[in-house]
Design a protein around this motif. Structure first.
Motif, PDB file in Angstrom:
ATOM      1  N   LEU A 184       0.802  -1.216   0.000  1.00 17.12           N
ATOM      2  CA  LEU A 184       0.000   0.000   0.000  1.00 17.12           C
ATOM      3  C   LEU A 184       0.833   1.264   0.000  1.00 17.12           C
ATOM      4  N   SER A 185       2.163   1.131  -0.098  1.00 16.08           N
ATOM      5  CA  SER A 185       3.047   2.289   0.000  1.00 16.08           C
ATOM      6  C   SER A 185       3.828   2.562  -1.269  1.00 16.08           C
ATOM      7  N   GLN A 186       3.682   1.769  -2.285  1.00 16.96           N
ATOM      8  CA  GLN A 186       4.401   1.988  -3.524  1.00 16.96           C
ATOM      9  C   GLN A 186       3.516   2.736  -4.512  1.00 16.96           C
ATOM     10  N   GLY A 187       4.131   3.651  -5.249  1.00 18.67           N
ATOM     11  CA  GLY A 187       3.392   4.377  -6.272  1.00 18.67           C
ATOM     12  C   GLY A 187       2.507   5.449  -5.661  1.00 18.67           C
ATOM     13  N   TRP A 188       1.210   5.275  -5.733  1.00 16.03           N
ATOM     14  CA  TRP A 188       0.267   6.257  -5.210  1.00 16.03           C
ATOM     15  C   TRP A 188      -0.964   5.525  -4.710  1.00 16.03           C
ATOM     16  N   ALA A 189      -1.802   6.248  -3.970  1.00 17.82           N
ATOM     17  CA  ALA A 189      -3.053   5.702  -3.436  1.00 17.82           C
ATOM     18  C   ALA A 189      -4.221   6.522  -3.978  1.00 17.82           C
ATOM     19  N   THR A 190      -5.403   5.975  -3.851  1.00 12.67           N
ATOM     20  CA  THR A 190      -6.619   6.636  -4.339  1.00 12.67           C
ATOM     21  C   THR A 190      -7.571   6.864  -3.186  1.00 12.67           C
ATOM     22  N   ALA A 191      -8.009   8.105  -3.047  1.00  9.32           N
ATOM     23  CA  ALA A 191      -9.011   8.476  -2.044  1.00  9.32           C
ATOM     24  C   ALA A 191     -10.353   8.643  -2.752  1.00  9.32           C
ATOM     25  N   VAL A 205      -8.767  16.953  -7.094  1.00  8.91           N
ATOM     26  CA  VAL A 205      -9.968  16.210  -6.697  1.00  8.91           C
ATOM     27  C   VAL A 205     -10.991  16.316  -7.825  1.00  8.91           C
ATOM     28  N   GLU A 206     -11.460  15.180  -8.317  1.00 11.69           N
ATOM     29  CA  GLU A 206     -12.363  15.135  -9.458  1.00 11.69           C
ATOM     30  C   GLU A 206     -13.726  14.598  -9.037  1.00 11.69           C
ATOM     31  N   VAL A 207     -14.759  15.209  -9.597  1.00 10.44           N
ATOM     32  CA  VAL A 207     -16.123  14.703  -9.437  1.00 10.44           C
ATOM     33  C   VAL A 207     -16.375  13.773 -10.613  1.00 10.44           C
ATOM     34  N   LEU A 208     -16.354  12.483 -10.345  1.00 11.27           N
ATOM     35  CA  LEU A 208     -16.454  11.498 -11.419  1.00 11.27           C
ATOM     36  C   LEU A 208     -17.859  11.394 -11.985  1.00 11.27           C
ATOM     37  N   GLY A 209     -18.853  11.833 -11.228  1.00  9.41           N
ATOM     38  CA  GLY A 209     -20.229  11.770 -11.707  1.00  9.41           C
ATOM     39  C   GLY A 209     -21.078  10.880 -10.825  1.00  9.41           C
ATOM     40  N   LEU A 210     -22.222  10.491 -11.376  1.00 11.57           N
ATOM     41  CA  LEU A 210     -23.165   9.671 -10.634  1.00 11.57           C
ATOM     42  C   LEU A 210     -22.705   8.217 -10.645  1.00 11.57           C
ATOM     43  N   ASP A 211     -22.526   7.671  -9.458  1.00 15.33           N
ATOM     44  CA  ASP A 211     -22.133   6.268  -9.351  1.00 15.33           C
ATOM     45  C   ASP A 211     -23.349   5.354  -9.411  1.00 15.33           C
ATOM     46  N   SER A 212     -24.461   5.815  -8.914  1.00 12.04           N
ATOM     47  CA  SER A 212     -25.713   5.054  -8.997  1.00 12.04           C
ATOM     48  C   SER A 212     -26.872   6.014  -8.804  1.00 12.04           C
ATOM     49  N   VAL A 213     -28.000   5.660  -9.422  1.00  9.47           N
ATOM     50  CA  VAL A 213     -29.229   6.455  -9.320  1.00  9.47           C
ATOM     51  C   VAL A 213     -30.348   5.519  -8.903  1.00  9.47           C
ATOM     52  N   VAL A 248     -16.601  11.057  -5.728  1.00  8.35           N
ATOM     53  CA  VAL A 248     -15.511  12.033  -5.733  1.00  8.35           C
ATOM     54  C   VAL A 248     -14.219  11.271  -5.488  1.00  8.35           C
ATOM     55  N   SER A 249     -13.185  11.519  -6.298  1.00  7.71           N
ATOM     56  CA  SER A 249     -11.950  10.755  -6.211  1.00  7.71           C
ATOM     57  C   SER A 249     -10.754  11.671  -6.395  1.00  7.71           C
ATOM     58  N   ALA A 250      -9.603  11.231  -5.829  1.00  9.91           N
ATOM     59  CA  ALA A 250      -8.346  11.972  -5.964  1.00  9.91           C
ATOM     60  C   ALA A 250      -7.192  11.002  -5.761  1.00  9.91           C
ATOM     61  N   ARG A 251      -6.079  11.268  -6.433  1.00 10.14           N
ATOM     62  CA  ARG A 251      -4.867  10.475  -6.273  1.00 10.14           C
ATOM     63  C   ARG A 251      -4.002  11.131  -5.185  1.00 10.14           C
ATOM     64  N   THR A 252      -3.568  10.346  -4.215  1.00 15.87           N
ATOM     65  CA  THR A 252      -2.883  10.896  -3.049  1.00 15.87           C
ATOM     66  C   THR A 252      -1.523  10.238  -2.862  1.00 15.87           C
ATOM     67  N   MET A 253      -0.794  10.774  -1.891  1.00 17.57           N
ATOM     68  CA  MET A 253       0.473  10.182  -1.487  1.00 17.57           C
ATOM     69  C   MET A 253       0.203   8.799  -0.895  1.00 17.57           C
ATOM     70  N   PRO A 254       1.122   7.842  -1.081  1.00 16.89           N
ATOM     71  CA  PRO A 254       0.897   6.497  -0.533  1.00 16.89           C
ATOM     72  C   PRO A 254       0.686   6.523   0.965  1.00 16.89           C
ATOM     73  N   GLY A 255      -0.342   5.803   1.408  1.00 19.09           N
ATOM     74  CA  GLY A 255      -0.647   5.713   2.829  1.00 19.09           C
ATOM     75  C   GLY A 255      -1.437   6.867   3.386  1.00 19.09           C
ATOM     76  N   LYS A 256      -1.818   7.854   2.560  1.00 14.43           N
ATOM     77  CA  LYS A 256      -2.544   9.034   3.044  1.00 14.43           C
ATOM     78  C   LYS A 256      -3.965   9.106   2.495  1.00 14.43           C
ATOM     79  N   SER A 257      -4.443   8.029   1.927  1.00  9.93           N
ATOM     80  CA  SER A 257      -5.777   8.071   1.329  1.00  9.93           C
ATOM     81  C   SER A 257      -6.855   8.231   2.389  1.00  9.93           C
ATOM     82  N   LEU A 258      -6.732   7.544   3.518  1.00 12.31           N
ATOM     83  CA  LEU A 258      -7.754   7.659   4.559  1.00 12.31           C
ATOM     84  C   LEU A 258      -7.791   9.065   5.133  1.00 12.31           C
ATOM     85  N   THR A 259      -6.644   9.687   5.302  1.00 13.30           N
ATOM     86  CA  THR A 259      -6.605  11.065   5.821  1.00 13.30           C
ATOM     87  C   THR A 259      -7.287  12.021   4.864  1.00 13.30           C
ATOM     88  N   VAL A 260      -7.037  11.869   3.584  1.00 15.00           N
ATOM     89  CA  VAL A 260      -7.664  12.737   2.587  1.00 15.00           C
ATOM     90  C   VAL A 260      -9.168  12.472   2.523  1.00 15.00           C
TER      91      VAL A 260
END
Length: 366
Positions: free
Chosen positions: A224-231, A271-279, A288-300
């Motif tokens: 979970l610490s290599q590359g990047w994480a997704t919030a 931070v991007e608004v990806l749209g409607l996930d379900s209706v 809503v999604s964003a690419r974060t530093m590894p290990g910081k996704s929960l904080t974001v």
């Protein structure tokens, strides 16, 4: 003529036997014996000195070649490790290095690889030299090799788990699957790596516990610490909300968060608004999604939820919970708390008369 001789022998009587107290005195070697022994030794040395000299020179040559070869191989391994460290330092300054390279971790990994390679090289070179020395002394190596083979098979069967752990640790280090400071999910346990060994990996769990995981037991590893994480944050609102107004509010929250400290460093993409996930019938889910530093996704994610809730409250946008939103709260029915009428409430009803206890009749006077 033989009779007088025999009679003379009988007249003389038996010859006296030696007394038990008499002892045999050991013969002292004379000077001539010592001279002969020295002559034989000198002749033996003269005959075999060339053989012993050849064996000694052969053993000396084997030891010198083994020492020189070991030194050369160890120096080559050291240069290889230094080159790996220089490559890591060069890549660390690039954008890709910031994503994938940790200089301290790579330094520890290179040191571990160097230690393993040095140990293996020393074992192979010195072991081969020892066998060649024994062979130079005309020692039969077949029983020794056979015994070593049997012992190796026995140890392999008895300590196969140990061998598996060691080999898994070696390949894990060579492939750089994880290192100290990484947060991993090893299947049997998860947490932050605090120590990496050839046999055991030590993890610290979320509650502070320390897990000792054998490398041979790890079948899969999630780093979970290599590359990047997704919030990612899912926001559930009423289906009647205006989508344009909803997106404008979320864009404002994302833009403001991306400019503030320390979130501008933790966010590696806007931070991007990806749209409607379900209706659904009475609700809809916005992703809503964003690419974060590894290990910081929960904080974001926590900060995003906090800011979105405050922005929606200010914009009078209602957040509903669950997959489907409950219906609007209606006025309570006053008759809901009133019990249903019972047939026993009327004392004249047949049910009430049937439930009335029988009274004993008075006895008739005689």
């Amino acid at each position: 003529m033989s009779l007088p001789a025999s009679s003379a022998v009988l007249a003389a009587g038996p010859s006296p036997s030696p007394s038990p107290s008499s002892s045999t005195v050991p013969a002292v070697p004379s000077l001539q014996d010592a001279q002969e022994s020295a002559t034989h030794a000198a002749s033996w040395v003269e005959e075999n000195w060339s053989t012993w000299l050849a064996i000694g020179l052969k053993v000396l040559l084997i030891l010198v070649i083994a020492a020189v070869l070991r030194k050369v191989v160890l120096r080559a391994i050291t240069k290889l490790i230094d080159r790996m460290n220089r490559t890591v330092q060069a890549v660390d300054g690039t954008a890709l290095g910031g994503l994938l390279v940790n200089a301290e971790r790579r330094r520890q990994r290179s040191q571990a690889i160097g230690s393993v390679l040095r140990s293996m090289a020393s074992f192979v070179i010195l072991g081969t030299a020892a066998l060649m020395v024994l062979s130079a002394f005309q020692i039969n190596l077949a029983p020794l090799l056979a015994s070593a083979g049997v012992a190796g098979v026995a140890i392999g069967f008895g300590a196969r788990n140990l061998v598996t752990d060691f080999l898994s640790g070696v390949f894990m280090i060579l492939e750089d699957q994880y290192g100290v400071g990484d947060t991993i999910d090893a299947g049997v346990a998860s947490g932050e790596v605090i120590e990496v060994g050839l046999r055991v990996t030590k993890l610290r769990g979320d509650n502070g516990e320390i897990w000792y995981v054998r490398n041979g037991e790890v079948k899969r590893i999630g780093n979970l610490s290599q590359g990047w994480a997704t919030a990612g944050v899912d926001v559930t609102v009423k289906a009647s909300e205006d989508l344009d107004r909803l997106k404008a509010t979320l864009d404002e929250v994302a833009e403001k968060m991306g400019k503030e400290e320390p979130w501008n460093e933790l966010l590696w993409s806007p931070v991007e608004v990806l749209g409607l996930d379900s209706v659904l019938l009475d609700s809809m889910v916005v992703r809503v999604s964003a690419r974060t530093m590894p290990g910081k996704s929960l904080t974001v994610e926590r900060e995003l939820r906090w800011r979105i809730k405050r922005a929606f409250d200010a914009a009078d946008i209602r957040i509903v919970g669950g997959a489907t939103a409950p219906a609007e709260d209606a006025a309570p029915d006053p008759t809901a708390v009133v019990a249903a009428p019972s047939a026993l409430a009327n004392s004249a009803s047949p049910q009430a008369e049937a439930a009335t206890p029988l009274t004993p009749s008075a006895p008739t006077p005689k």
